[in-house]
Design a protein around this motif. Structure first.
Motif, short mmCIF file in Angstrom:
data_model
loop_
_atom_site.label_atom_id
_atom_site.label_comp_id
_atom_site.label_asym_id
_atom_site.label_seq_id
_atom_site.Cartn_x
_atom_site.Cartn_y
_atom_site.Cartn_z
N MET A 59 0.82 -1.21 0.00
CA MET A 59 0.00 0.00 0.00
C MET A 59 0.85 1.26 0.00
SD MET A 59 -3.08 -0.93 2.64
CE MET A 59 -4.25 -2.24 2.29
N LEU A 60 2.14 1.10 0.25
CA LEU A 60 3.05 2.24 0.32
C LEU A 60 3.90 2.38 -0.93
CD1 LEU A 60 4.28 1.66 3.99
CD2 LEU A 60 2.46 3.20 3.23
N ASP A 61 3.83 1.41 -1.83
CA ASP A 61 4.67 1.42 -3.02
C ASP A 61 3.98 0.63 -4.13
OD1 ASP A 61 6.67 1.37 -4.91
OD2 ASP A 61 8.25 0.69 -3.55
N SER A 62 3.75 1.28 -5.26
CA SER A 62 3.05 0.63 -6.37
C SER A 62 3.95 -0.31 -7.17
CB SER A 62 2.47 1.69 -7.32
OG SER A 62 3.52 2.48 -7.88
N THR A 63 5.22 -0.42 -6.77
CA THR A 63 6.16 -1.27 -7.51
C THR A 63 5.66 -2.71 -7.61
OG1 THR A 63 8.04 0.07 -6.80
CG2 THR A 63 8.53 -2.16 -7.55
N TYR A 64 5.01 -3.20 -6.56
CA TYR A 64 4.60 -4.59 -6.52
C TYR A 64 3.47 -4.87 -7.51
CZ TYR A 64 7.35 -3.94 -2.38
OH TYR A 64 8.37 -3.60 -1.52
N LEU A 65 2.61 -3.88 -7.74
CA LEU A 65 1.59 -4.00 -8.77
C LEU A 65 2.23 -4.10 -10.15
CD1 LEU A 65 -0.89 -1.28 -7.44
CD2 LEU A 65 -1.39 -3.72 -7.60
N VAL A 66 3.26 -3.27 -10.36
CA VAL A 66 3.95 -3.25 -11.65
C VAL A 66 4.73 -4.54 -11.87
CG1 VAL A 66 5.69 -2.06 -13.04
CG2 VAL A 66 4.12 -0.73 -11.62
N VAL A 67 5.40 -5.02 -10.82
CA VAL A 67 6.17 -6.26 -10.92
C VAL A 67 5.25 -7.43 -11.25
CG1 VAL A 67 7.58 -7.93 -9.64
CG2 VAL A 67 8.04 -5.48 -9.43
N THR A 68 4.08 -7.47 -10.62
CA THR A 68 3.12 -8.54 -10.92
C THR A 68 2.65 -8.46 -12.37
OG1 THR A 68 2.37 -8.53 -8.61
CG2 THR A 68 0.95 -9.62 -10.23
N ALA A 69 2.44 -7.23 -12.87
CA ALA A 69 2.07 -7.06 -14.28
C ALA A 69 3.19 -7.57 -15.18
CB ALA A 69 1.78 -5.58 -14.57
N GLY A 70 4.44 -7.33 -14.78
CA GLY A 70 5.58 -7.85 -15.53
C GLY A 70 5.61 -9.36 -15.52
N ALA A 71 5.26 -9.96 -14.38
CA ALA A 71 5.20 -11.42 -14.29
C ALA A 71 4.13 -11.98 -15.22
CB ALA A 71 4.92 -11.84 -12.85
N LEU A 72 2.98 -11.30 -15.28
CA LEU A 72 1.92 -11.72 -16.18
C LEU A 72 2.38 -11.66 -17.63
CD1 LEU A 72 -1.04 -12.54 -16.68
CD2 LEU A 72 -1.61 -10.09 -16.68
N LEU A 73 3.09 -10.58 -17.97
CA LEU A 73 3.60 -10.43 -19.34
C LEU A 73 4.59 -11.54 -19.68
CD1 LEU A 73 3.68 -8.71 -21.90
CD2 LEU A 73 5.51 -7.37 -20.86
N ILE A 74 5.45 -11.88 -18.71
CA ILE A 74 6.43 -12.95 -18.93
C ILE A 74 5.72 -14.27 -19.23
CG2 ILE A 74 8.15 -14.40 -17.78
CD1 ILE A 74 9.10 -11.87 -16.31
N VAL A 75 4.68 -14.56 -18.45
CA VAL A 75 3.95 -15.83 -18.65
C VAL A 75 3.20 -15.81 -19.98
CG1 VAL A 75 2.13 -17.32 -17.76
CG2 VAL A 75 3.75 -16.26 -16.18
N ILE A 76 2.63 -14.65 -20.34
CA ILE A 76 1.90 -14.56 -21.62
C ILE A 76 2.86 -14.78 -22.80
CG2 ILE A 76 0.69 -12.98 -23.17
CD1 ILE A 76 -0.56 -11.71 -20.67
N VAL A 77 4.01 -14.11 -22.75
CA VAL A 77 4.97 -14.18 -23.85
C VAL A 77 5.63 -15.55 -23.94
CG1 VAL A 77 7.15 -13.27 -24.74
CG2 VAL A 77 5.41 -11.70 -23.86
N SER A 78 5.99 -16.09 -22.79
CA SER A 78 6.73 -17.37 -22.79
C SER A 78 5.88 -18.52 -22.30
CB SER A 78 7.98 -17.23 -21.90
OG SER A 78 7.63 -16.89 -20.57
N GLY A 79 4.56 -18.33 -22.32
CA GLY A 79 3.63 -19.34 -21.81
C GLY A 79 3.86 -20.74 -22.33
N PRO A 80 3.94 -20.93 -23.65
CA PRO A 80 4.14 -22.29 -24.18
C PRO A 80 5.40 -22.97 -23.65
CG PRO A 80 3.50 -20.79 -25.92
CD PRO A 80 3.78 -19.95 -24.72
N TYR A 81 6.44 -22.17 -23.42
CA TYR A 81 7.69 -22.74 -22.92
C TYR A 81 7.58 -23.07 -21.43
CZ TYR A 81 9.24 -20.67 -27.30
OH TYR A 81 9.35 -20.33 -28.62
N LEU A 82 6.89 -22.18 -20.67
CA LEU A 82 6.73 -22.42 -19.24
C LEU A 82 5.86 -23.65 -18.99
CD1 LEU A 82 6.17 -18.81 -17.81
CD2 LEU A 82 8.21 -20.23 -17.61
N ILE A 83 4.78 -23.76 -19.75
CA ILE A 83 3.86 -24.87 -19.55
C ILE A 83 4.50 -26.20 -19.95
CG2 ILE A 83 1.65 -25.85 -20.32
CD1 ILE A 83 0.61 -22.98 -20.55
N ARG A 84 5.41 -26.12 -20.91
CA ARG A 84 6.08 -27.34 -21.39
C ARG A 84 6.94 -27.96 -20.29
NH1 ARG A 84 9.04 -26.17 -26.74
NH2 ARG A 84 6.90 -25.59 -27.23
#
Length: 199
Positions: A59-84
């Protein structure tokens, strides 16, 4: 950026990826996966801060919201490789577990509590987010299964205390603690080390 901040952000990223990875396996949409990832990343720390009478850190730093969005992007982009690779979730979860154990202990000690409280709060910081994640995706929480999970955090807390007693520097203590949790978790799973079942 201090080593502690780096550890906290890296732990957030690792836990968020682990949560989003499981959400994708459950066929969640992007928003649902983000919620699961964010809850996994901040759940344990939120509970810790509330128990220590502190404002939840995210609640004191929005960085964690942004980092989670980055994690989502990583999974979206590399999803087939991660799921494999079925062990992807396990690897990121183990890393997050070790890093957040350090964060929990450090923040508890900084709040003026003794080490034994720090070990408990380190365990909560590392393991509670995973409990909330498993509840959201309708799975039996990993911490309640036979696998060595929360005890790895406790072991890391003991290592932290030993490093302090030996007079090691803060950076060395943090790295040794995180690595000890990760190694115990990996070794326990690799060799099938489990606690006895309560009958």
């Amino acid at each position: 950026m201090t080593l502690f901040t780096f550890i906290e952000i890296l732990g957030t990223l690792a836990f968020a990826i682990s949560g989003i990875r499981l959400a994708s396996a459950k066929r969640f949409d992007w928003f649902g996966a983000y919620v699961v990832g964010f809850t996994t990343a901040i759940g344990g720390g939120t509970l810790r801060d509330l128990m220590l009478s502190l404002t939840p850190f995210w609640m004191l730093d929005s960085t964690y919201l942004v980092v989670t969005a980055g994690a989502l992007l990583i999974v979206i982009v590399s999803g087939p490789y991660l799921i494999r690779f079925n062990n992807t979730f396990f690897i990121f979860d183990a890393i997050g577990l070790g890093l957040f154990t350090v964060v929990g202990i450090e923040k508890t000690l900084a709040a003026g509590f003794p080490l034994w409280v720090g070990i408990i709060m380190g365990t909560i910081t590392g393991a509670a987010g995973g409990v909330l994640r498993d509840i959201l995706i309708n799975e039996e929480p990993l911490i309640f299964r036979k696998e060595i999970y929360a005890l790895a955090c406790v072991f890391g807390g003991v290592v932290f205390g030993c490093c302090q007693w030996a007079g090691l520097g803060a950076g060395t203590t943090e790295v040794a603690t995180a690595l000890s949790v990760i190694v115990v978790r990996i070794v326990a799973v690799h060799f099938g080390l489990k606690l006895p079942i309560l009958k």
